[in-house]
Design an enzyme around this catalytic site. Structure first.
Site, PDB file in Angstrom:
ATOM      1  N   GLY A   1      27.070  -0.721  -2.750  1.00 31.09           N
ATOM      2  CA  GLY A   1      26.945  -1.892  -1.886  1.00 31.09           C
ATOM      3  C   GLY A   1      27.866  -3.022  -2.314  1.00 31.09           C
TER       4      GLY A   1
ATOM      5  CB  ILE B   1      14.251   1.832  -4.686  1.00 30.34           C
ATOM      6  CG1 ILE B   1      14.494   1.150  -3.335  1.00 30.34           C
ATOM      7  CG2 ILE B   1      15.478   1.832  -5.575  1.00 30.34           C
ATOM      8  CD1 ILE B   1      14.761  -0.354  -3.466  1.00 30.34           C
TER       9      ILE B   1
ATOM     10  CB  ALA C   1      17.558  -4.950  -0.208  1.00 29.58           C
TER      11      ALA C   1
ATOM     12  CE1 TYR D   1      16.302  -8.872   3.225  1.00 31.72           C
ATOM     13  CE2 TYR D   1      16.716 -11.144   3.849  1.00 31.72           C
ATOM     14  CZ  TYR D   1      16.936 -10.073   3.004  1.00 31.72           C
ATOM     15  OH  TYR D   1      17.788 -10.212   1.939  1.00 31.72           O
TER      16      TYR D   1
ATOM     17  CE  LYS E   1      15.398  -8.945  -1.054  1.00 26.25           C
ATOM     18  NZ  LYS E   1      16.090  -7.867  -1.814  1.00 26.25           N
TER      19      LYS E   1
HETATM   20  N1  LIG Z   1      24.299  -9.875   2.032  1.00 23.59           N
HETATM   21  C1  LIG Z   1      23.797 -11.089   1.987  1.00 23.59           C
HETATM   22  O1  LIG Z   1      24.341 -12.043   2.581  1.00 23.59           O
HETATM   23  C2  LIG Z   1      22.546 -11.360   1.171  1.00 23.59           C
HETATM   24  C3  LIG Z   1      22.018 -12.668   1.141  1.00 23.59           C
HETATM   25  C4  LIG Z   1      20.889 -12.913   0.322  1.00 23.59           C
HETATM   26  C5  LIG Z   1      20.338 -11.886  -0.431  1.00 23.59           C
HETATM   27  N2  LIG Z   1      20.863 -10.617  -0.352  1.00 23.59           N
HETATM   28  C6  LIG Z   1      20.279  -9.547  -1.175  1.00 23.59           C
HETATM   29  O2  LIG Z   1      21.318  -9.090  -2.039  1.00 23.59           O
HETATM   30  C7  LIG Z   1      21.106  -7.707  -2.365  1.00 23.59           C
HETATM   31  C8  LIG Z   1      22.406  -6.944  -2.243  1.00 23.59           C
HETATM   32  O3  LIG Z   1      22.961  -7.090  -0.954  1.00 23.59           O
HETATM   33  P1  LIG Z   1      24.331  -6.396  -0.556  1.00 23.59           P
HETATM   34  O4  LIG Z   1      24.997  -7.307   0.404  1.00 23.59           O
HETATM   35  O5  LIG Z   1      25.049  -5.924  -1.767  1.00 23.59           O
HETATM   36  O6  LIG Z   1      23.781  -5.119   0.245  1.00 23.59           O
HETATM   37  P2  LIG Z   1      24.533  -3.784   0.735  1.00 23.59           P
HETATM   38  O7  LIG Z   1      26.004  -3.949   0.700  1.00 23.59           O
HETATM   39  O8  LIG Z   1      23.877  -3.386   2.014  1.00 23.59           O
HETATM   40  O9  LIG Z   1      24.142  -2.732  -0.409  1.00 23.59           O
HETATM   41  C9  LIG Z   1      22.849  -2.245  -0.590  1.00 23.59           C
HETATM   42  C10 LIG Z   1      22.940  -0.874  -1.194  1.00 23.59           C
HETATM   43  O10 LIG Z   1      21.609  -0.384  -1.420  1.00 23.59           O
HETATM   44  C11 LIG Z   1      21.515   0.959  -1.000  1.00 23.59           C
HETATM   45  N3  LIG Z   1      20.155   1.240  -0.562  1.00 23.59           N
HETATM   46  C12 LIG Z   1      19.557   0.800   0.584  1.00 23.59           C
HETATM   47  N4  LIG Z   1      18.301   1.256   0.651  1.00 23.59           N
HETATM   48  C13 LIG Z   1      18.078   1.966  -0.480  1.00 23.59           C
HETATM   49  C14 LIG Z   1      16.965   2.681  -0.974  1.00 23.59           C
HETATM   50  N5  LIG Z   1      15.820   2.761  -0.279  1.00 23.59           N
HETATM   51  N6  LIG Z   1      17.080   3.298  -2.181  1.00 23.59           N
HETATM   52  C15 LIG Z   1      18.239   3.249  -2.874  1.00 23.59           C
HETATM   53  N7  LIG Z   1      19.344   2.611  -2.443  1.00 23.59           N
HETATM   54  C16 LIG Z   1      19.266   1.963  -1.257  1.00 23.59           C
HETATM   55  C17 LIG Z   1      22.497   1.071   0.146  1.00 23.59           C
HETATM   56  O11 LIG Z   1      22.914   2.402   0.294  1.00 23.59           O
HETATM   57  P3  LIG Z   1      23.138   3.026   1.782  1.00 23.59           P
HETATM   58  O12 LIG Z   1      23.943   1.996   2.536  1.00 23.59           O
HETATM   59  O13 LIG Z   1      23.856   4.295   1.524  1.00 23.59           O
HETATM   60  O14 LIG Z   1      21.763   3.204   2.363  1.00 23.59           O
HETATM   61  C18 LIG Z   1      23.630   0.138  -0.292  1.00 23.59           C
HETATM   62  O15 LIG Z   1      24.615   0.831  -1.029  1.00 23.59           O
HETATM   63  C19 LIG Z   1      19.933  -7.259  -1.496  1.00 23.59           C
HETATM   64  O16 LIG Z   1      18.761  -7.292  -2.286  1.00 23.59           O
HETATM   65  C20 LIG Z   1      19.814  -8.325  -0.410  1.00 23.59           C
HETATM   66  O17 LIG Z   1      18.461  -8.458   0.035  1.00 23.59           O
HETATM   67  C21 LIG Z   1      21.954 -10.340   0.425  1.00 23.59           C
END
Ligand SMILES: NC(=O)c1ccc[n+]([C@@H]2O[C@H](COP(=O)([O-])OP(=O)(O)OC[C@H]3O[C@@H](n4cnc5c(N)ncnc54)[C@H](OP(=O)(O)O)[C@@H]3O)[C@@H](O)[C@H]2O)c1
Length: 301
Positions: A10, A37, A60, A125, A129
Site C-alpha cells: 500500500g 488481518i 485497512a 469507516y 477505525k
Molecule cells: N489514504 C489516506 O488518505 C488516509 C488518511 C487517514 C488515514 N489513513 C489510514 O492509513 C492506513 C494506510 O493507508 P494507505 O493509503 O497506505 O492504504 P492502501 O494504499 O489502500 O494500502 C492498504 C494495504 O492494506 C492491504 N489490505 C487491505 N485489507 C487487508 C486485509 N484484510 N488484510 C491484509 N491486508 C489488507 C491492501 O492490500 P490489497 O489492496 O491487495 O487488498 C493494501 O496493500 C490505513 O489504516 C488508513 O485507514 C489513510
C-alpha cells in the site's frame, strides 16, 4: 530489529518497508496475499512463524463509500483485524504500531483536535477505525496508535486507486487548463514519507499510547491545490467548486485538523509544515518543477 509491515503493497506500507530497510532492520513485507488481518488464525500463524519485535499495521478497508455499503466487512477488517493483531502481538510481547485516522472526529470543533478530545465518528469507516483503536489500546500495552490524515506519497493508495491528490491536480491542470476544487473540507495533508520516518522514530521509545501524526498546519483541498500550482508555476484557472458540485454519498467531517500534541510532548514530532513536505515530494518525484522549487519562496495559505 525484526519488523513485520502489514499492508506492505500500500501507499504507507511501501514507504514504511523502505524506511526500515534503509536502517538495516530485518523487514518482512507482508502483502494481503500473505496475511488476512480479519482472520485470527492467519494473523497468528504468520506472526508466530516470523517472531517480529515490531508489527506495523497499515492495512485497512478505507474507501469510505465501500465501508458504508459493506459495514460488516469494514468492521471485520478495521476493528476485528486490529483486535487480531493486538492479541497476536501481545502473545509475542511485540510492539504494535497501528495506523488510524482523523475521521474518528465529527469535525464540529473548528480548531485542531487533541488526542484527549472525545471522538464522534459520523460514518462507518470512522466508527470501525475507532473500534480498532480501542481494541489495540485495551489488548496490547506495547502499542502506538497513530491517527493520520489526507495522505499522499510516491506509492499509490491501493484503496482509492489512480493518482494521489497532487498528481491528479497536476494532471487535470495539464489536460484541461481549468480545475475546480472544494474548499469545504479542511485537513492536514500528510506525506507518507514523513509518516514512515515517524513510525521508525517511535520504535526507539517506550512512551506507548495514542498520538496524532500529521503534517503541520492545515488547509482546504482548494488551498492545497493553490499551493501546489504556485510552487510548480503551473498555469491553470483554479476555482472553488460550488457547494453541491461534487455531491458526497457519505458524510465526512468538514474539519479534521489534528494537532501532534503528544509527539511534541515526548520530543519526537518528525513532521514539518505541510507546505514543506509538499515541496519535498515534488522535488523527489522529479515533476519537472525543480527550478520552480528552488527559486520560489514558500507560499502560505
Ligand atoms: N489514504 C489516506 O488518505 C488516509 C488518511 C487517514 C488515514 N489513513 C489510514 O492509513 C492506513 C494506510 O493507508 P494507505 O493509503 O497506505 O492504504 P492502501 O494504499 O489502500 O494500502 C492498504 C494495504 O492494506 C492491504 N489490505 C487491505 N485489507 C487487508 C486485509 N484484510 N488484510 C491484509 N491486508 C489488507 C491492501 O492490500 P490489497 O489492496 O491487495 O487488498 C493494501 O496493500 C490505513 O489504516 C488508513 O485507514 C489513510
Amino acid at each position: 530489529m525484526k519488523v513485520a509491515v502489514i499492508g506492505a503493497k500500500g501507499q504507507v506500507g511501501q514507504s514504511v518497508v523502505q524506511a526500515f530497510a534503509e536502517r538495516d532492520d530485518e523487514v518482512f513485507a507482508l502483502a494481503h496475499a500473505e496475511i488476512e488481518i480479519a482472520n485470527l488464525e492467519s494473523v497468528s500463524d504468520c506472526l508466530v512463524r516470523l517472531q517480529p519485535d515490531v508489527v506495523v499495521n497499515t492495512a485497512a478497508m478505507h474507501n469510505v463509500e465501500h465501508c458504508e455499503e459493506q459495514a460488516e466487512q469494514a468492521y471485520a477488517v478495521n476493528a476485528l483485524g486490529a483486535r487480531n493483531l493486538a492479541l497476536a502481538t501481545r502473545n509475542l510481547d511485540a510492539l504494535l504500531i497501528h495506523i488510524s485516522t482523523d475521521y474518528v472526529f465529527d469535525g464540529s470543533k473548528g480548531k485542531p483536535y487533541m488526542e484527549e478530545d472525545a471522538p464522534l465518528p459520523i460514518n462507518v469507516y470512522g466508527n470501525t477505525k475507532l473500534a480498532g483503536e480501542y481494541f489495540v489500546r485495551s489488548l496490547n500495552k506495547k502499542h502506538f496508535v497513530l491517527r493520520t490524515s489526507a495522505l499522499y506519497g510516491k506509492y499509490p493508495c491501493r484503496a482509492k486507486g489512480g493518482k494521489n491528490f497532487p498528481d491528479l491536480m497536476l494532471h487535470l491542470a495539464r489536460e484541461r487548463g481549468r480545475v475546480r476544487v472544494v474548499d469545504s473540507e479542511v485537513v492536514s495533508p500528510t506525506s507518507a514519507l514523513e509518516l514512515a520516518s515517524q513510525i521508525v522514530a517511535l520504535t526507539g521509545c517506550d512512551a506507548y499510547g495514542l498520538y496524532h501524526a500529521t503534517g503541520e498546519g492545515s488547509c482546504s483541498w482548494y488551498d492545497f491545490a493553490r499551493e501546489l500550482f504556485a510552487v510548480t508555476s503551473t498555469k491553470v484557472d483554479l476555482q472553488v467548486a460550488a457547494p453541491n458540485e461534487f455531491p458526497a454519498k457519505v458524510r465526512r467531517p468538514s474539519y479534521s485538523v489534528l494537532e501532534n500534541a503528544g509527539l511534541k510532548r515526548i520530543g519526537l514530532n518528525c513532521f514539518g509544515s505541510w507546505q514543506g513536505a509538499l515541496r519535498e515530494y515534488l522535488a523527489q518525484s522529479g515533476d519537472g518543477t525543480a527550478s520552480a522549487l528552488v527559486s520560489k519562496p514558500m507560499q502560505t495559505t
